[in-house]
Design a protein around this motif. Structure first.
Motif, PDB file in Angstrom:
ATOM      1  N   ARG A 334       3.520   1.505  -2.419  1.00 17.49           N
ATOM      2  CA  ARG A 334       3.483   0.305  -3.250  1.00 17.49           C
ATOM      3  C   ARG A 334       4.152   0.564  -4.603  1.00 17.49           C
ATOM      4  NH1 ARG A 334      -2.076  -2.587  -3.674  1.00 17.49           N
ATOM      5  NH2 ARG A 334      -0.635  -4.138  -4.550  1.00 17.49           N
ATOM      6  N   ILE A 335       3.931   1.744  -5.166  1.00 14.05           N
ATOM      7  CA  ILE A 335       4.570   2.067  -6.448  1.00 14.05           C
ATOM      8  C   ILE A 335       6.082   2.142  -6.270  1.00 14.05           C
ATOM      9  CG2 ILE A 335       4.819   3.840  -8.223  1.00 14.05           C
ATOM     10  CD1 ILE A 335       1.882   4.606  -7.611  1.00 14.05           C
ATOM     11  N   TYR A 336       6.519   2.857  -5.237  1.00 13.59           N
ATOM     12  CA  TYR A 336       7.945   3.115  -5.061  1.00 13.59           C
ATOM     13  C   TYR A 336       8.705   1.845  -4.687  1.00 13.59           C
ATOM     14  CZ  TYR A 336      12.038   6.015  -4.132  1.00 13.59           C
ATOM     15  OH  TYR A 336      13.285   6.594  -4.193  1.00 13.59           O
ATOM     16  N   LEU A 337       8.224   1.106  -3.711  1.00 15.35           N
ATOM     17  CA  LEU A 337       8.983  -0.033  -3.183  1.00 15.35           C
ATOM     18  C   LEU A 337       8.644  -1.355  -3.868  1.00 15.35           C
ATOM     19  CD1 LEU A 337       8.776   0.818   0.622  1.00 15.35           C
ATOM     20  CD2 LEU A 337      10.699   1.226  -0.922  1.00 15.35           C
ATOM     21  N   GLU A 338       7.387  -1.508  -4.220  1.00 15.26           N
ATOM     22  CA  GLU A 338       6.918  -2.796  -4.743  1.00 15.26           C
ATOM     23  C   GLU A 338       6.903  -2.824  -6.264  1.00 15.26           C
ATOM     24  OE1 GLU A 338       2.644  -5.107  -4.777  1.00 15.26           O
ATOM     25  OE2 GLU A 338       3.177  -3.916  -3.037  1.00 15.26           O
ATOM     26  N   GLY A 339       6.825  -1.632  -6.884  1.00 12.50           N
ATOM     27  CA  GLY A 339       6.706  -1.566  -8.333  1.00 12.50           C
ATOM     28  C   GLY A 339       5.298  -1.811  -8.825  1.00 12.50           C
ATOM     29  N   ALA A 340       4.310  -1.505  -7.987  1.00 11.86           N
ATOM     30  CA  ALA A 340       2.908  -1.744  -8.353  1.00 11.86           C
ATOM     31  C   ALA A 340       2.516  -0.872  -9.548  1.00 11.86           C
ATOM     32  CB  ALA A 340       1.992  -1.445  -7.166  1.00 11.86           C
ATOM     33  N   GLY A 341       1.671  -1.433 -10.416  1.00 10.61           N
ATOM     34  CA  GLY A 341       1.185  -0.711 -11.580  1.00 10.61           C
ATOM     35  C   GLY A 341      -0.186  -0.111 -11.344  1.00 10.61           C
ATOM     36  N   LEU A 342      -0.736   0.517 -12.383  1.00 12.64           N
ATOM     37  CA  LEU A 342      -2.020   1.192 -12.261  1.00 12.64           C
ATOM     38  C   LEU A 342      -3.138   0.235 -11.863  1.00 12.64           C
ATOM     39  CD1 LEU A 342      -1.927   3.645 -15.309  1.00 12.64           C
ATOM     40  CD2 LEU A 342      -1.968   4.261 -12.890  1.00 12.64           C
ATOM     41  N   THR A 343      -3.155  -0.949 -12.453  1.00 13.56           N
ATOM     42  CA  THR A 343      -4.230  -1.890 -12.129  1.00 13.56           C
ATOM     43  C   THR A 343      -4.160  -2.359 -10.683  1.00 13.56           C
ATOM     44  OG1 THR A 343      -2.859  -3.717 -12.974  1.00 13.56           O
ATOM     45  CG2 THR A 343      -4.406  -2.699 -14.507  1.00 13.56           C
ATOM     46  N   GLU A 344      -2.958  -2.432 -10.135  1.00 12.13           N
ATOM     47  CA  GLU A 344      -2.789  -2.932  -8.766  1.00 12.13           C
ATOM     48  C   GLU A 344      -3.171  -1.899  -7.716  1.00 12.13           C
ATOM     49  OE1 GLU A 344       0.926  -5.911  -8.934  1.00 12.13           O
ATOM     50  OE2 GLU A 344       1.311  -3.979  -9.886  1.00 12.13           O
ATOM     51  N   ILE A 345      -3.091  -0.612  -8.051  1.00 12.65           N
ATOM     52  CA  ILE A 345      -3.438   0.430  -7.083  1.00 12.65           C
ATOM     53  C   ILE A 345      -4.732   1.141  -7.464  1.00 12.65           C
ATOM     54  CG2 ILE A 345      -1.032   0.831  -6.424  1.00 12.65           C
ATOM     55  CD1 ILE A 345      -1.164   3.349  -8.222  1.00 12.65           C
ATOM     56  N   ALA A 346      -5.469   0.570  -8.412  1.00 15.04           N
ATOM     57  CA  ALA A 346      -6.708   1.218  -8.869  1.00 15.04           C
ATOM     58  C   ALA A 346      -7.684   1.441  -7.719  1.00 15.04           C
ATOM     59  CB  ALA A 346      -7.359   0.377  -9.966  1.00 15.04           C
ATOM     60  N   GLY A 347      -7.687   0.538  -6.750  1.00 19.65           N
ATOM     61  CA  GLY A 347      -8.580   0.693  -5.610  1.00 19.65           C
ATOM     62  C   GLY A 347      -8.283   1.938  -4.796  1.00 19.65           C
ATOM     63  N   ASP A 348      -7.029   2.380  -4.779  1.00 13.32           N
ATOM     64  CA  ASP A 348      -6.676   3.602  -4.049  1.00 13.32           C
ATOM     65  C   ASP A 348      -7.128   4.855  -4.789  1.00 13.32           C
ATOM     66  OD1 ASP A 348      -5.397   2.459  -1.808  1.00 13.32           O
ATOM     67  OD2 ASP A 348      -3.592   2.097  -2.963  1.00 13.32           O
ATOM     68  N   PHE A 349      -7.320   4.757  -6.100  1.00 18.04           N
ATOM     69  CA  PHE A 349      -7.763   5.919  -6.873  1.00 18.04           C
ATOM     70  C   PHE A 349      -9.203   6.299  -6.561  1.00 18.04           C
ATOM     71  CE2 PHE A 349      -4.641   5.477 -10.692  1.00 18.04           C
ATOM     72  CZ  PHE A 349      -3.628   5.949  -9.860  1.00 18.04           C
ATOM     73  N   VAL A 350     -10.034   5.305  -6.278  1.00 20.15           N
ATOM     74  CA  VAL A 350     -11.472   5.552  -6.127  1.00 20.15           C
ATOM     75  C   VAL A 350     -11.770   6.578  -5.034  1.00 20.15           C
ATOM     76  CG1 VAL A 350     -13.698   4.497  -5.604  1.00 20.15           C
ATOM     77  CG2 VAL A 350     -12.066   3.291  -7.057  1.00 20.15           C
ATOM     78  N   PRO A 351     -11.258   6.423  -3.792  1.00 18.98           N
ATOM     79  CA  PRO A 351     -11.554   7.438  -2.777  1.00 18.98           C
ATOM     80  C   PRO A 351     -10.991   8.812  -3.127  1.00 18.98           C
ATOM     81  CG  PRO A 351     -10.720   5.426  -1.765  1.00 18.98           C
ATOM     82  CD  PRO A 351     -10.464   5.322  -3.232  1.00 18.98           C
ATOM     83  N   MET A 352      -9.790   8.861  -3.727  1.00 18.08           N
ATOM     84  CA  MET A 352      -9.202  10.158  -4.067  1.00 18.08           C
ATOM     85  C   MET A 352     -10.014  10.862  -5.154  1.00 18.08           C
ATOM     86  SD  MET A 352      -5.061   9.586  -3.892  1.00 18.08           S
ATOM     87  CE  MET A 352      -4.961   8.192  -5.021  1.00 18.08           C
ATOM     88  N   VAL A 353     -10.444  10.113  -6.173  1.00 16.43           N
ATOM     89  CA  VAL A 353     -11.276  10.702  -7.224  1.00 16.43           C
ATOM     90  C   VAL A 353     -12.622  11.144  -6.652  1.00 16.43           C
ATOM     91  CG1 VAL A 353     -12.503  10.209  -9.365  1.00 16.43           C
ATOM     92  CG2 VAL A 353     -10.155   9.424  -9.079  1.00 16.43           C
ATOM     93  N   ALA A 354     -13.167  10.354  -5.717  1.00 19.81           N
ATOM     94  CA  ALA A 354     -14.451  10.712  -5.099  1.00 19.81           C
ATOM     95  C   ALA A 354     -14.333  12.023  -4.319  1.00 19.81           C
ATOM     96  CB  ALA A 354     -14.919   9.587  -4.175  1.00 19.81           C
ATOM     97  N   VAL A 355     -13.235  12.180  -3.573  1.00 18.82           N
ATOM     98  CA  VAL A 355     -13.028  13.430  -2.822  1.00 18.82           C
ATOM     99  C   VAL A 355     -12.853  14.598  -3.783  1.00 18.82           C
ATOM    100  CG1 VAL A 355     -11.463  14.650  -1.259  1.00 18.82           C
ATOM    101  CG2 VAL A 355     -12.091  12.287  -0.785  1.00 18.82           C
TER     102      VAL A 355
END
Length: 372
Positions: A334-355
């Motif tokens: 999403r970052i590379y192709l769509e140009g998504a920002g931090l707020t748009e991918i914040a949901g993906d951070f949660v599982p990675m931070v939890a692990v």
């Protein structure tokens, strides 16, 4: 600066220096850290490909007539397609595509039935998600076939319904545009897991681990010192793949470098914790390799790199929530192709931070109790 903090940073510097020297002093290791990244980056760019079995899509029926409903019913009846939502406008379809809930949208114009009645061609717009180029091509092909079948069933002499497609994020539907951004995460995952996993076991086999334990370094300092070099190497290799994708294959980068590498950094911390945990419990390097292969293969398969997660059985989709690679691949694409920002991918951070929050303390506990 506080003396204890100064001492901690000084110790951390020496440990990281030692780990990096042990990695790059051996010519064979230097080759292994650089050449596989270059070779696999080009292989993924030229040869990687995949298919899909299910396409969730959204519908905008601006015509709202018997003809448009019948046409859309034929699409919904196709085995590959499943209607996810009926939207009121194209913007709602855009939101669903951006979020990854649907892989395409079908928009029927207001004058659809009127043009059919006058024997004119009635264009239907199909929007596809170019982040999955094979899906985009298949959506276009299937709907074109459905339009032809529907026209024949209605007894039209020619094809009155024309399909006009737009592919978002990947207009030429190139597979490498999907695989190369994903490979940023995969190469970092593989290298970081191996380097972190072999770190302690290698020293134990070489007989230098006991010497490290009698140094004035604390177990926490040793653990952080061993975790830092794999992360640095992973970021370096990800940067190499990024340069190959951006400047050799000319895959346009739409996002922010800071957001991209912050995402990769968080992911690498979580995978480093896994690698160090394995290294702490393994008795030798052979055991580490076995454990890593047993763990890494399912993580890659469940990540959505090869086949989309929504194409898996439901029980496997639940298991993927424990796989940080699933979320980093989604975020990087999403970052590379769509140009998504931090707020748009914040949901993906949660599982990675939890692990990461789980595996790093676990690695520290195992390090103190299993290696001393």
């Amino acid at each position: 600066m506080n003396f204890s903090l100064q001492r901690f940073l000084r110790h951390l510097y020496f440990i990281c220096q030692k780990e990096l020297l042990s990695l790059f002093k051996d010519p064979r290791m230097r080759t292994q850290l650089v050449m596989p990244v270059i070779i696999e980056g080009f292989l993924f760019g030229y040869a990687a490909n995949y298919n899909i079995e299910e396409v969730p899509y959204a519908v905008v029926d601006n015509s709202a007539t018997a003809s448009s409903r019948d046409f859309l019913a034929h699409i919904a009846g196709a085995p590959t397609f499943s209607c996810y939502a009926v939207c009121g406008n194209v913007q709602e379809v855009s939101t669903l595509i951006d979020a990854g809930d649907v892989l395409g949208g079908v928009i029927v114009p207001e004058d659809f039935e009127k043009k059919l009645e006058h024997g004119e061609q009635a264009p239907v717009q199909v929007i596809t998600d170019g982040r999955n180029p094979m899906i985009a091509g298949m959506v276009k092909s299937y709907i074109t076939q459905i339009a032809a079948s529907w026209s024949e069933e209605k007894g039209y002499a020619s094809l009155p319904v024309s399909i006009e497609t737009r592919t978002w994020f990947n207009p030429n539907q190139l597979s490498r545009w999907t695989f190369l951004p994903s490979f940023l995460a995969m190469i970092a995952f593989v290298q970081v897991m191996f380097l972190a996993g072999l770190s302690i076991a290698k020293e134990r086999e070489q007989g230098t681990f006991d010497q490290l334990l009698v140094t004035p370094f604390s177990p926490t300092e040793i653990l952080i010192g061993k975790a830092t070099p794999p992360v640095l190497v992973g970021l370096f290799q990800a940067a190499m793949v990024f340069l190959i994708a951006r400047f050799w294959f000319e895959v346009p980068f739409a996002g922010s470098l800071f957001t991209l590498f912050l995402t990769l950094f968080i992911f690498m911390v979580s995978t480093t914790g896994l690698g160090l945990s394995i290294s702490s419990v393994a008795k030798n390097m052979q055991q580490v390799l076995v454990y890593l292969l047993v763990l890494m293969i399912p993580m890659v398969l469940l990540s959505g790199l090869v086949t989309p997660v929504n194409n898996m059985p439901e029980f496997l989709q639940v298991i993927t929530y424990a796989d940080p690679m699933r979320f980093v691949i989604d975020a990087v694409r999403r970052i590379y192709l769509e140009g998504a920002g931090l707020t748009e991918i914040a949901g993906d951070f949660v599982p990675m931070v939890a692990v990461a929050a789980l595996t790093m303390p676990l690695a520290g506990w195992l390090f103190r109790h299993k290696t001393t």
